[in-house]
Design a protein around this motif. Structure first.
Motif, PDB file in Angstrom:
ATOM      1  N   SER A  36       0.742  -1.142   0.001  1.00 48.19           N
ATOM      2  CA  SER A  36       0.012   0.009  -0.054  1.00 48.19           C
ATOM      3  C   SER A  36       0.853   1.276   0.053  1.00 48.19           C
ATOM      4  O   SER A  36       1.786   1.249   0.669  1.00 48.19           O
ATOM      5  N   ARG A  38       0.236   3.795   1.449  1.00 48.00           N
ATOM      6  CA  ARG A  38      -0.051   4.337   2.665  1.00 48.00           C
ATOM      7  C   ARG A  38       0.596   3.500   3.980  1.00 48.00           C
ATOM      8  O   ARG A  38       0.463   4.031   5.102  1.00 48.00           O
ATOM      9  N   SER A 139      -6.352  -4.585  -9.400  1.00 43.91           N
ATOM     10  CA  SER A 139      -5.934  -4.029  -8.190  1.00 43.91           C
ATOM     11  C   SER A 139      -5.400  -4.846  -7.214  1.00 43.91           C
ATOM     12  O   SER A 139      -5.904  -5.936  -7.110  1.00 43.91           O
ATOM     13  N   ASN A 145      -9.176   2.010  -2.851  1.00 38.70           N
ATOM     14  CA  ASN A 145      -9.016   2.045  -4.312  1.00 38.70           C
ATOM     15  C   ASN A 145      -9.815   3.322  -4.775  1.00 38.70           C
ATOM     16  O   ASN A 145      -9.792   3.485  -6.070  1.00 38.70           O
ATOM     17  N   GLY A 146     -10.632   4.143  -3.918  1.00 39.27           N
ATOM     18  CA  GLY A 146     -11.532   5.058  -4.603  1.00 39.27           C
ATOM     19  C   GLY A 146     -12.840   4.783  -5.149  1.00 39.27           C
ATOM     20  O   GLY A 146     -13.497   5.558  -6.003  1.00 39.27           O
ATOM     21  N   SER A 190      -8.730   7.377   0.457  1.00 40.36           N
ATOM     22  CA  SER A 190      -8.357   8.024  -0.652  1.00 40.36           C
ATOM     23  C   SER A 190      -8.949   9.282  -1.014  1.00 40.36           C
ATOM     24  O   SER A 190      -8.512  10.024  -1.869  1.00 40.36           O
ATOM     25  N   GLU A 193      -6.939  12.430  -0.365  1.00 36.86           N
ATOM     26  CA  GLU A 193      -5.629  12.376  -0.699  1.00 36.86           C
ATOM     27  C   GLU A 193      -5.637  13.453  -1.808  1.00 36.86           C
ATOM     28  O   GLU A 193      -6.444  13.614  -2.800  1.00 36.86           O
ATOM     29  N   ASP A 195      -2.752  13.150  -3.861  1.00 40.88           N
ATOM     30  CA  ASP A 195      -2.231  12.100  -4.633  1.00 40.88           C
ATOM     31  C   ASP A 195      -2.154  10.641  -3.931  1.00 40.88           C
ATOM     32  O   ASP A 195      -2.539  10.669  -2.964  1.00 40.88           O
ATOM     33  N   LYS A 196      -1.998   9.803  -4.818  1.00 35.86           N
ATOM     34  CA  LYS A 196      -2.339   8.420  -4.069  1.00 35.86           C
ATOM     35  C   LYS A 196      -1.535   8.175  -2.867  1.00 35.86           C
ATOM     36  O   LYS A 196      -0.149   8.443  -3.047  1.00 35.86           O
ATOM     37  N   GLY A 197      -1.797   7.961  -1.816  1.00 39.34           N
ATOM     38  CA  GLY A 197      -1.009   7.664  -0.534  1.00 39.34           C
ATOM     39  C   GLY A 197      -0.749   8.910   0.422  1.00 39.34           C
ATOM     40  O   GLY A 197      -0.229   8.719   1.339  1.00 39.34           O
TER      41      GLY A 197
END
Length: 214
Positions: A36, A38, A139, A145-146, A190, A193, A195-197
């Protein structure tokens, strides 16, 4: 003022942890899953957990982790709750609860009404169920995953245990999600956020404000 309980999940910096706590998050999630974006190290998690202790419920999020890994997190980070976000069996949830003396939350992936049946098995041993969207094809992340699902599936659900709505929530849609589903608890990752993470303090504050106004 809303009486909706909020979990901000996947926090990884002191700045965003402080933003979540200041905004009134009830639960904060720390991610222990190397795939992840995160994911946090044990040393960083200790610092973040110390910030949150006695201010919010600390949730350690794991994915099919072995008992040794859970024991290390319990010993060093001392979370209030373990969130199991993989394919853990009900027996594994029960064992962790007894071994570690923590609360247990189990994530259940939802795409259709029949997916809710799985929650019945877990609700016997878990303290809370988190209903998340099924990950999109390709995924390798079980959550964050939004993507969302039909929130009305949770309407009038009677589990005899608290449950939380997760998956694709953000400041713009959380009020509608609460209205359609009738839930008392929401989880976001998400959706706060940039950006991702990468959590954004302003998006965290906006999400909390939207929940309170719902």
């Amino acid at each position: 003022m809303s009486d909706i309980k909020v979990k901000i999940c996947g926090l990884s910096t002191e700045e965003t942890m402080e933003a979540a706590l200041d905004a009134g998050a009830d639960m904060v999630g720390l991610m222990f899953f190397p795939k992840s974006p995160r994911h946090v190290s044990l040393s960083d998690a200790c610092k973040l957990a110390d910030m949150a202790r006695d201010r919010a419920e600390i949730v350690a999020v794991t994915v099919d982790m072995d008992l040794d890994g859970l024991s290390r997190i319990k010993e060093l980070v001392a979370p209030d709750t373990f969130q199991f976000h993989g394919s853990e069996a009900p027996e594994a949830c029960a064992a962790a609860k007894v071994m570690h003396g923590t609360g247990v939350m189990k994530a259940v992936s939802v795409a259709a009404k029949e997916d809710l049946e799985k929650a019945l098995y877990y609700s016997v041993v878990a303290d809370r169920i988190l209903f998340d969207a099924k990950p999109p094809k390709g995924s390798d992340l079980p959550g964050g995953n939004g993507v969302s699902y039909d929130w009305s599936l949770l309407k009038d659900l009677d589990l005899k245990k608290p449950f939380m709505l997760s998956g694709g929530l953000n400041a713009d849609n959380v009020a509608e999600a609460i209205r359609v589903s009738g839930v008392k608890e929401v989880d976001v990752s998400s959706g706060v956020e940039r950006d991702k993470g990468v959590k954004d303090s302003n998006l965290i504050r906006a999400f909390m404000a939207a929940v309170k106004a719902a």
